[in-house]
Design a protein around this motif. Structure first.
Motif, PDB file in Angstrom:
ATOM      1  N   GLY A  88       0.084  -6.762  -4.328  1.00 52.88           N
ATOM      2  CA  GLY A  88       0.715  -5.536  -4.781  1.00 52.88           C
ATOM      3  C   GLY A  88       2.016  -5.799  -5.494  1.00 52.88           C
ATOM      4  N   TYR A  89       2.905  -4.807  -5.429  1.00 55.94           N
ATOM      5  CA  TYR A  89       4.115  -4.819  -6.249  1.00 55.94           C
ATOM      6  C   TYR A  89       5.387  -4.706  -5.423  1.00 55.94           C
ATOM      7  N   GLY A  90       5.270  -4.928  -4.117  1.00 54.84           N
ATOM      8  CA  GLY A  90       6.447  -4.935  -3.273  1.00 54.84           C
ATOM      9  C   GLY A  90       6.775  -3.586  -2.676  1.00 54.84           C
ATOM     10  N   CYS A  91       7.840  -3.564  -1.882  1.00 53.15           N
ATOM     11  CA  CYS A  91       8.190  -2.381  -1.086  1.00 53.15           C
ATOM     12  C   CYS A  91       9.204  -1.467  -1.766  1.00 53.15           C
ATOM     13  N   LEU A  92       9.786  -1.898  -2.889  1.00 52.68           N
ATOM     14  CA  LEU A  92      10.937  -1.182  -3.455  1.00 52.68           C
ATOM     15  C   LEU A  92      10.554  -0.383  -4.695  1.00 52.68           C
ATOM     16  N   PHE A  93      11.069   0.850  -4.785  1.00 54.95           N
ATOM     17  CA  PHE A  93      10.966   1.634  -6.017  1.00 54.95           C
ATOM     18  C   PHE A  93      12.150   2.591  -6.091  1.00 54.95           C
ATOM     19  N   SER A  94      12.356   3.175  -7.254  1.00 53.49           N
ATOM     20  CA  SER A  94      13.434   4.150  -7.440  1.00 53.49           C
ATOM     21  C   SER A  94      12.897   5.380  -8.152  1.00 53.49           C
ATOM     22  N   ILE A  95      13.582   6.497  -7.925  1.00 53.11           N
ATOM     23  CA  ILE A  95      13.203   7.775  -8.542  1.00 53.11           C
ATOM     24  C   ILE A  95      14.360   8.261  -9.395  1.00 53.11           C
ATOM     25  N   ASP A  96      14.091   8.557 -10.653  1.00 51.78           N
ATOM     26  CA  ASP A  96      15.101   9.105 -11.561  1.00 51.78           C
ATOM     27  C   ASP A  96      14.978  10.618 -11.612  1.00 51.78           C
ATOM     28  N   PHE A  97      16.112  11.314 -11.438  1.00 52.80           N
ATOM     29  CA  PHE A  97      16.161  12.776 -11.538  1.00 52.80           C
ATOM     30  C   PHE A  97      16.943  13.198 -12.776  1.00 52.80           C
ATOM     31  N   ARG A 128       0.826  -1.216   0.000  1.00 49.60           N
ATOM     32  CA  ARG A 128       0.000   0.000   0.000  1.00 49.60           C
ATOM     33  C   ARG A 128       0.855   1.258   0.000  1.00 49.60           C
ATOM     34  N   ASN A 129       1.852   1.304   0.870  1.00 54.45           N
ATOM     35  CA  ASN A 129       2.674   2.515   0.979  1.00 54.45           C
ATOM     36  C   ASN A 129       3.480   2.769  -0.284  1.00 54.45           C
ATOM     37  N   ALA A 130       4.047   1.720  -0.849  1.00 50.06           N
ATOM     38  CA  ALA A 130       4.847   1.904  -2.066  1.00 50.06           C
ATOM     39  C   ALA A 130       3.988   2.374  -3.220  1.00 50.06           C
ATOM     40  N   LEU A 131       2.804   1.798  -3.359  1.00 48.52           N
ATOM     41  CA  LEU A 131       1.922   2.210  -4.457  1.00 48.52           C
ATOM     42  C   LEU A 131       1.471   3.657  -4.279  1.00 48.52           C
ATOM     43  N   ALA A 132       1.125   4.036  -3.056  1.00 48.80           N
ATOM     44  CA  ALA A 132       0.691   5.413  -2.805  1.00 48.80           C
ATOM     45  C   ALA A 132       1.813   6.405  -3.090  1.00 48.80           C
ATOM     46  N   ASP A 179       2.878  -6.140 -17.629  1.00 44.43           N
ATOM     47  CA  ASP A 179       2.149  -7.374 -17.968  1.00 44.43           C
ATOM     48  C   ASP A 179       2.946  -8.618 -17.579  1.00 44.43           C
ATOM     49  N   ASN A 180       4.269  -8.539 -17.702  1.00 44.97           N
ATOM     50  CA  ASN A 180       5.100  -9.674 -17.294  1.00 44.97           C
ATOM     51  C   ASN A 180       4.952  -9.942 -15.799  1.00 44.97           C
ATOM     52  N   TYR A 181       4.942  -8.868 -15.015  1.00 51.12           N
ATOM     53  CA  TYR A 181       4.769  -9.007 -13.569  1.00 51.12           C
ATOM     54  C   TYR A 181       3.392  -9.582 -13.252  1.00 51.12           C
ATOM     55  N   ARG A 182       2.366  -9.006 -13.858  1.00 45.68           N
ATOM     56  CA  ARG A 182       0.999  -9.433 -13.546  1.00 45.68           C
ATOM     57  C   ARG A 182       0.742 -10.886 -13.935  1.00 45.68           C
ATOM     58  N   SER A 183       1.498 -11.383 -14.899  1.00 43.22           N
ATOM     59  CA  SER A 183       1.328 -12.779 -15.317  1.00 43.22           C
ATOM     60  C   SER A 183       1.667 -13.764 -14.218  1.00 43.22           C
ATOM     61  N   PHE A 184       2.400 -13.310 -13.201  1.00 43.14           N
ATOM     62  CA  PHE A 184       2.829 -14.207 -12.129  1.00 43.14           C
ATOM     63  C   PHE A 184       2.317 -13.773 -10.760  1.00 43.14           C
ATOM     64  N   ILE A 226      12.137  12.645 -13.569  1.00 43.63           N
ATOM     65  CA  ILE A 226      11.876  12.209 -14.946  1.00 43.63           C
ATOM     66  C   ILE A 226      11.248  10.823 -15.010  1.00 43.63           C
ATOM     67  N   ALA A 227      11.318  10.035 -13.941  1.00 44.27           N
ATOM     68  CA  ALA A 227      10.704   8.702 -13.952  1.00 44.27           C
ATOM     69  C   ALA A 227      10.597   8.162 -12.538  1.00 44.27           C
ATOM     70  N   VAL A 228       9.573   7.366 -12.323  1.00 43.93           N
ATOM     71  CA  VAL A 228       9.438   6.570 -11.113  1.00 43.93           C
ATOM     72  C   VAL A 228       9.497   5.117 -11.549  1.00 43.93           C
ATOM     73  N   LEU A 229      10.431   4.386 -11.005  1.00 43.41           N
ATOM     74  CA  LEU A 229      10.664   3.005 -11.421  1.00 43.41           C
ATOM     75  C   LEU A 229      10.016   2.057 -10.423  1.00 43.41           C
ATOM     76  N   TYR A 230       8.998   1.362 -10.897  1.00 40.48           N
ATOM     77  CA  TYR A 230       8.192   0.480 -10.058  1.00 40.48           C
ATOM     78  C   TYR A 230       7.499  -0.493 -11.006  1.00 40.48           C
ATOM     79  N   PRO A 231       7.213  -1.717 -10.609  1.00 37.64           N
ATOM     80  CA  PRO A 231       6.540  -2.630 -11.535  1.00 37.64           C
ATOM     81  C   PRO A 231       5.286  -2.032 -12.155  1.00 37.64           C
ATOM     82  N   MET A 232       4.559  -1.236 -11.363  1.00 37.69           N
ATOM     83  CA  MET A 232       3.313  -0.630 -11.837  1.00 37.69           C
ATOM     84  C   MET A 232       3.547   0.389 -12.945  1.00 37.69           C
TER      85      MET A 232
END
Length: 563
Positions: free
Chosen positions: A463-472, A414-418, A447-452, A435-441
């Motif tokens: 959900g999609y896990g706790c990890l994401f990255s931000i590109d500047f 929930r927190n990562a998605l929000a 679609d590759n993620y959702r397939s599993f 310039i980008a938020v890197l997250y499975p969503m």
């Protein structure tokens, strides 16, 4: 809502701090650079540390006590292990051509001293080395992950006076032909069985396809990297040929594979239009034309830190066509969200991360897929080479921690998605350097993620896990954001509190060629990796909003200066 103030001092762990916590708070971009360069003044301030980086706390004390009792020369330090294989591996590692980059720290075989000692009925294989050449040997501890834990160290320290040294004595230049005393390893208890049952239960929970996995298919290791190394060892016994890795993989995994005697091939870009599977098939065909086979293919799903999800269905098709095994690291996606056994012959997991959730114990697991054509040979191989190295107290802690794994994972998802949705809204703002938020969503490989993904249930929100990255846009804006982000700063993911890190700048920034290679497929230096914790959603959004304001101010300042 006011932003929470971080009061933890530099070098201490995230709360609650204890004798076995595995994080360290190192706030500020410049601190990360000092950490990368091995600044001794900074390391002197560290009161807590990720134990796989260097022996720390109780393990450091145990190493010093062993060194003193065994009488190593002045200026020497030592590393204790549970397996006699470490003597051979130490010589190979210290003299590998990869050490040639820094002749000052490369060791000769004669500089490595090998001893065997018993403490409290535990046999230790001790590798000693000149302290000033630590960079030339410490990768042995970091990349294999097979060093002893802080809890085992604490236990052995209470009985250090019982230490008995064996007559065996050698160095890296005289090991050949010597009979090394047999190992004792560690006993398994009910806690180990409970852990295996829990892993099996999670693997079977809302499975996409029932594969009949059982307790006997799960092997426990002392760290996530030890699990990867364990799987790698087994594969090397049954399959000759290079390891192929697809996508971004953890740096220690990358280095482990890079020094594999059978070779290593890396395809970093696995985005939707990368054509990676076509490139992989071309490589396989080229190997076959030369009379060689691929050993196995390794992927993280999704990948750390750029959260791209490789086409596992397509990869499974190639594996069936050409007969190679697929090993998948599911740590980032995690048991609760994804079921990877339909595509994987072997699943490896760092149980240190969200499975544990409390950043106070390390472990890993290897699970064999009973439906795999490679299962019989892998099972018989592990039956001969696997030995328990997980201390009972570590297993008990991990079993207790994972009691609320699903409840915690719901909050992490929930927190990562929000947060990612909130930060993604900044991309279209002219004043924003995001310039980008890197997250499975947000990935074109969603679609590759959702397939599993597993089926949703009332007890757990997928959900999609706790990890994401931000590109500047640039490092200056990334730095402004990071230096003003009021969360804990340091390595690790899946903890109870949010952690951030300029991950790529830290792990690749020292070597420009290395940095360029990894940036080409998305691991940019202008990127901040975030592992969300269990804080309130509104609190996190407000915290990140403040830090993003500093990044915008830096962009405005630079633009005004330029004009």
């Amino acid at each position: 809502m006011p932003v929470k103030v971080i009061t933890t001092e530099l070098g201490h762990s995230i709360p609650p701090e204890g004798p076995h916590t595995i994080t360290t708070h190192a706030p500020g971009w410049d601190t990360a650079i000092r950490f990368r360069s091995g600044d001794p003044a900074l390391f002197a301030q560290m009161k807590s540390m990720y134990p796989r980086f260097v022996p720390f706390c109780e393990t450091r004390q145990l190493s010093a006590a062993i060194g003193s009792k065994l009488g190593f020369p002045e200026g020497y330090a030592c590393l204790p292990f549970l397996s006699p294989d470490i003597f051979r591996l130490a010589t190979q590692f210290a003299t590998n051509h990869h050490r040639d980059k820094d002749p000052k720290t490369k060791l000769t075989p004669q500089e490595l001293l090998f001893r065997v000692a018993d403490v409290a009925a535990v046999r230790l294989y001790v590798v000693a080395y000149p302290v000033h050449k630590t960079p030339g040997i410490i990768g042995l501890w970091q990349n294999l992950g097979t060093g002893i834990s802080t809890r085992l160290s604490e236990h052995l320290l209470t009985q250090i006076d019982s230490l008995t040294a064996h007559l065996f004595s050698a160095n890296g230049g005289t090991l050949e032909g010597l009979a090394v005393p047999e190992p004792t390893y560690l006993p398994e208890g009910p806690e180990h069985g409970g852990l295996k049952e829990r892993v099996v239960g999670l693997l079977k929970r809302e499975a996409i396809k029932e594969v009949g996995v059982g307790k006997g298919d799960v092997y426990l290791y002392g760290a996530g990297m030890a699990a990867i190394y364990g799987a790698h060892q087994a594969m090397a016994k049954v399959r000759k040929g290079p390891v192929v890795a697809l996508g971004s993989i953890f740096p220690s995994t990358y280095h482990l594979f890079g020094e594999s005697p059978s070779g290593f091939k890396h395809f970093g870009d696995v985005r939707k239009d990368s054509g990676v599977l076509e490139k992989l098939e071309g490589y396989i065909q080229g190997e076959k034309a030369e009379g060689r086979e691929v050993g196995y293919v390794f992927v993280e799903f999704p990948s750390n830190p750029i959260l791209v999800s490789v086409d596992l269905k397509g990869l499974r098709g190639l594996a069936d066509k050409y007969g190679f095994p697929v090993v998948v690291d599911d740590t980032v996606g995690s048991f609760c969200n994804v079921d990877l056994l339909p595509a994987a012959d072997v699943v490896v997991t760092s149980l240190t991360k969200s499975f544990s959730g409390y950043a106070n114990v390390m472990a890993g697991s290897v699970t064999l897929n009973p439906s795999s054509p490679h299962y019989p040979l892998l099972t018989s191989t592990l039956a001969t080479i696997y030995h328990n190295e997980v201390f009972t107290s570590d297993a008990a802690t991990l079993l207790s921690n994972s009691n609320d794994y699903l409840a915690r994972s719901t909050i992490l998802n929930r927190n990562a998605l929000a947060l990612t949705k909130f930060i993604e809204s900044y991309i279209t703002r002219p004043e924003s350097p995001v310039i980008a938020v890197l997250y499975p969503m947000t990935s074109d490989t969603l679609d590759n993620y959702r397939s599993f993904m597993r089926a949703p249930t009332a007890e757990f929100t997928l959900g999609y896990g706790c990890l994401f990255s931000i590109d500047f846009e640039d490092k200056e804006c990334a730095k402004a954001f990071y230096d003003n982000l009021a969360v804990y700063c340091g390595p690790h993911l899946g903890a109870n509190l949010t952690l951030a890190l300029p991950f790529n700048e830290l792990v690749f920034g020292r070597d420009p060629d290395d940095a360029k290679h990894h940036a080409a497929y998305g691991n940019r230096a202008e990127q901040i990796r975030v592992s969300v914790g269990l804080e309130e959603e509104e609190e996190l959004i407000e915290t990140f909003k403040v830090a993003l304001g500093f990044a915008e101010a830096e962009k405005k300042r630079r633009n005004s200066t330029a004009h």
